[in-house]
Motif scaffolding. Structure first.
Motif, short mmCIF file in Angstrom:
data_model
loop_
_atom_site.label_atom_id
_atom_site.label_comp_id
_atom_site.label_asym_id
_atom_site.label_seq_id
_atom_site.Cartn_x
_atom_site.Cartn_y
_atom_site.Cartn_z
N ALA A 125 0.85 -1.19 0.00
CA ALA A 125 0.00 0.00 0.00
C ALA A 125 0.88 1.24 0.00
O ALA A 125 1.96 1.24 0.59
CB ALA A 125 -0.92 0.00 1.21
N CYS A 126 0.41 2.28 -0.65
CA CYS A 126 1.13 3.55 -0.71
C CYS A 126 0.14 4.66 -0.42
O CYS A 126 -0.73 4.96 -1.25
CB CYS A 126 1.77 3.73 -2.07
SG CYS A 126 2.66 5.28 -2.26
N LYS A 127 0.26 5.23 0.76
CA LYS A 127 -0.63 6.33 1.15
C LYS A 127 -0.06 7.64 0.63
O LYS A 127 1.09 7.98 0.91
CB LYS A 127 -0.74 6.37 2.68
CG LYS A 127 -1.61 7.49 3.21
CD LYS A 127 -3.08 7.20 2.98
CE LYS A 127 -3.94 8.24 3.69
NZ LYS A 127 -5.38 8.00 3.47
N VAL A 128 -0.85 8.38 -0.12
CA VAL A 128 -0.43 9.63 -0.73
C VAL A 128 -1.09 10.79 0.00
O VAL A 128 -2.31 10.77 0.24
CB VAL A 128 -0.79 9.65 -2.22
CG1 VAL A 128 -0.34 10.96 -2.85
CG2 VAL A 128 -0.18 8.46 -2.95
N SER A 129 -0.29 11.80 0.32
CA SER A 129 -0.86 12.97 0.99
C SER A 129 -0.21 14.24 0.45
O SER A 129 0.88 14.20 -0.13
CB SER A 129 -0.67 12.87 2.50
OG SER A 129 0.71 12.82 2.82
N GLY A 130 -0.88 15.35 0.66
CA GLY A 130 -0.32 16.64 0.29
C GLY A 130 -0.45 17.01 -1.17
O GLY A 130 0.18 17.96 -1.64
N VAL A 131 -1.25 16.25 -1.92
CA VAL A 131 -1.40 16.52 -3.35
C VAL A 131 -2.55 17.49 -3.57
O VAL A 131 -3.66 17.26 -3.09
CB VAL A 131 -1.65 15.21 -4.12
CG1 VAL A 131 -1.95 15.53 -5.59
CG2 VAL A 131 -0.46 14.29 -4.01
N THR A 132 -2.26 18.56 -4.31
CA THR A 132 -3.31 19.55 -4.59
C THR A 132 -3.60 19.67 -6.07
O THR A 132 -4.51 20.40 -6.47
CB THR A 132 -2.89 20.93 -4.04
OG1 THR A 132 -1.65 21.31 -4.66
CG2 THR A 132 -2.72 20.89 -2.54
N ARG A 133 -2.83 18.98 -6.89
CA ARG A 133 -3.06 18.99 -8.32
C ARG A 133 -3.33 17.58 -8.83
O ARG A 133 -3.13 16.60 -8.12
CB ARG A 133 -1.83 19.59 -9.04
CG ARG A 133 -1.63 21.08 -8.78
CD ARG A 133 -0.37 21.57 -9.44
NE ARG A 133 0.82 21.02 -8.79
CZ ARG A 133 2.05 21.16 -9.26
NH1 ARG A 133 2.26 21.83 -10.38
NH2 ARG A 133 3.08 20.65 -8.63
N ARG A 134 -3.75 17.50 -10.09
CA ARG A 134 -4.10 16.22 -10.67
C ARG A 134 -2.87 15.34 -10.80
O ARG A 134 -1.82 15.78 -11.25
CB ARG A 134 -4.74 16.43 -12.05
CG ARG A 134 -5.15 15.15 -12.76
CD ARG A 134 -5.87 15.49 -14.07
NE ARG A 134 -6.22 14.30 -14.81
CZ ARG A 134 -5.40 13.73 -15.70
NH1 ARG A 134 -4.23 14.26 -15.96
NH2 ARG A 134 -5.79 12.64 -16.34
#
Length: 112
Positions: free
Chosen positions: A20-29
Protein backbone atom coordinates in the motif's frame (compact mmCIF):
# COMPACT_ATOMS: atom_id res chain seq x y z
CA UNK A 1 3.71 15.70 -1.31
CA UNK A 2 4.38 12.58 0.74
CA UNK A 3 4.15 8.91 -0.15
CA UNK A 4 4.23 6.30 2.62
CA UNK A 5 4.68 2.71 1.46
CA UNK A 6 3.92 -0.33 3.57
CA UNK A 7 3.10 -4.02 3.34
CA UNK A 8 6.43 -5.59 2.55
CA UNK A 9 7.79 -8.60 4.36
CA UNK A 10 9.06 -12.15 4.11
CA UNK A 11 6.91 -14.66 2.25
CA UNK A 12 7.41 -18.13 0.82
CA UNK A 13 7.39 -18.72 -2.91
CA UNK A 14 3.82 -19.01 -4.15
CA UNK A 15 2.51 -16.69 -1.47
CA UNK A 16 0.92 -13.25 -1.69
CA UNK A 17 1.48 -9.76 -0.36
CA UNK A 18 -0.36 -6.51 -0.80
CA UNK A 19 1.63 -3.32 -0.81
CA UNK A 20 0.00 0.00 0.00
CA UNK A 21 1.13 3.55 -0.71
CA UNK A 22 -0.63 6.33 1.15
CA UNK A 23 -0.43 9.63 -0.73
CA UNK A 24 -0.86 12.97 0.99
CA UNK A 25 -0.32 16.64 0.29
CA UNK A 26 -1.40 16.52 -3.35
CA UNK A 27 -3.31 19.55 -4.59
CA UNK A 28 -3.06 18.99 -8.32
CA UNK A 29 -4.10 16.22 -10.67
CA UNK A 30 -1.93 13.10 -10.57
CA UNK A 31 -0.92 12.19 -14.12
CA UNK A 32 0.54 8.77 -13.41
CA UNK A 33 1.12 6.33 -10.58
CA UNK A 34 3.41 3.36 -10.46
CA UNK A 35 5.20 0.71 -8.49
CA UNK A 36 8.88 0.16 -9.15
CA UNK A 37 11.34 -2.27 -7.65
CA UNK A 38 15.07 -2.52 -7.21
CA UNK A 39 16.75 -5.83 -6.54
CA UNK A 40 20.29 -5.98 -5.10
CA UNK A 41 22.83 -5.13 -7.77
CA UNK A 42 20.19 -4.23 -10.33
CA UNK A 43 18.64 -1.07 -11.67
CA UNK A 44 15.25 0.13 -10.54
CA UNK A 45 12.51 -1.06 -12.85
CA UNK A 46 8.85 -0.23 -13.36
CA UNK A 47 6.64 -3.22 -12.59
CA UNK A 48 3.15 -1.71 -12.80
CA UNK A 49 1.66 1.66 -13.62
CA UNK A 50 -1.52 3.59 -14.29
CA UNK A 51 -1.46 6.48 -16.75
CA UNK A 52 -4.66 6.49 -18.68
CA UNK A 53 -4.46 2.75 -19.06
CA UNK A 54 -2.72 0.15 -16.94
CA UNK A 55 0.62 -1.48 -17.76
CA UNK A 56 2.63 -4.32 -16.30
CA UNK A 57 6.15 -5.52 -16.82
CA UNK A 58 6.25 -8.88 -18.58
CA UNK A 59 7.79 -10.51 -15.51
CA UNK A 60 4.71 -9.78 -13.37
CA UNK A 61 1.82 -9.96 -15.86
CA UNK A 62 -0.96 -12.17 -14.58
CA UNK A 63 0.45 -12.17 -11.03
CA UNK A 64 0.47 -8.51 -9.91
CA UNK A 65 -2.41 -6.04 -9.91
CA UNK A 66 -2.13 -2.31 -9.40
CA UNK A 67 -5.12 -0.35 -8.15
CA UNK A 68 -5.97 3.00 -6.63
CA UNK A 69 -8.46 4.05 -3.98
CA UNK A 70 -9.26 7.71 -4.61
CA UNK A 71 -11.33 8.00 -1.44
CA UNK A 72 -8.44 6.97 0.80
CA UNK A 73 -5.69 8.37 -1.46
CA UNK A 74 -3.95 5.01 -1.51
CA UNK A 75 -2.32 3.01 -4.28
CA UNK A 76 -2.09 -0.76 -3.96
CA UNK A 77 -0.02 -3.51 -5.51
CA UNK A 78 -1.49 -6.96 -5.05
CA UNK A 79 1.23 -9.54 -5.62
CA UNK A 80 0.27 -13.18 -6.04
CA UNK A 81 2.26 -16.30 -6.91
CA UNK A 82 5.41 -14.64 -5.67
CA UNK A 83 8.76 -15.96 -6.82
CA UNK A 84 12.25 -15.61 -5.36
CA UNK A 85 13.14 -13.30 -8.27
CA UNK A 86 10.49 -10.86 -7.03
CA UNK A 87 12.73 -10.13 -4.04
CA UNK A 88 13.45 -6.40 -4.07
CA UNK A 89 12.72 -3.08 -2.45
CA UNK A 90 9.46 -1.80 -3.87
CA UNK A 91 8.84 1.91 -4.36
CA UNK A 92 5.65 3.74 -5.18
CA UNK A 93 5.79 6.76 -7.43
CA UNK A 94 3.43 9.44 -8.67
CA UNK A 95 3.94 11.99 -11.40
CA UNK A 96 2.30 15.41 -11.28
CA UNK A 97 2.91 17.29 -14.53
CA UNK A 98 6.70 16.92 -14.92
CA UNK A 99 7.54 16.23 -11.27
CA UNK A 100 8.09 12.76 -9.85
CA UNK A 101 7.56 11.88 -6.18
CA UNK A 102 8.76 8.72 -4.48
CA UNK A 103 7.91 6.77 -1.37
CA UNK A 104 10.59 5.44 0.93
CA UNK A 105 10.43 1.85 -0.27
CA UNK A 106 9.21 -1.34 1.34
CA UNK A 107 11.26 -4.53 1.24
CA UNK A 108 9.86 -7.77 -0.14
CA UNK A 109 11.73 -11.03 0.35
CA UNK A 110 10.50 -14.24 -1.25
CA UNK A 111 12.07 -17.44 0.03
CA UNK A 112 12.29 -20.58 -2.09
Amino acid sequence: VQLQASGGGLVQAGGSLRLACKVSGVTRRINAIGWHRQAPGKQRELVAGISGGTMYADAVKGRFTISRDNVNNTVYLQMNSLRPEDTAVYYCNIRIQWSNYWGQGTEVTVSS
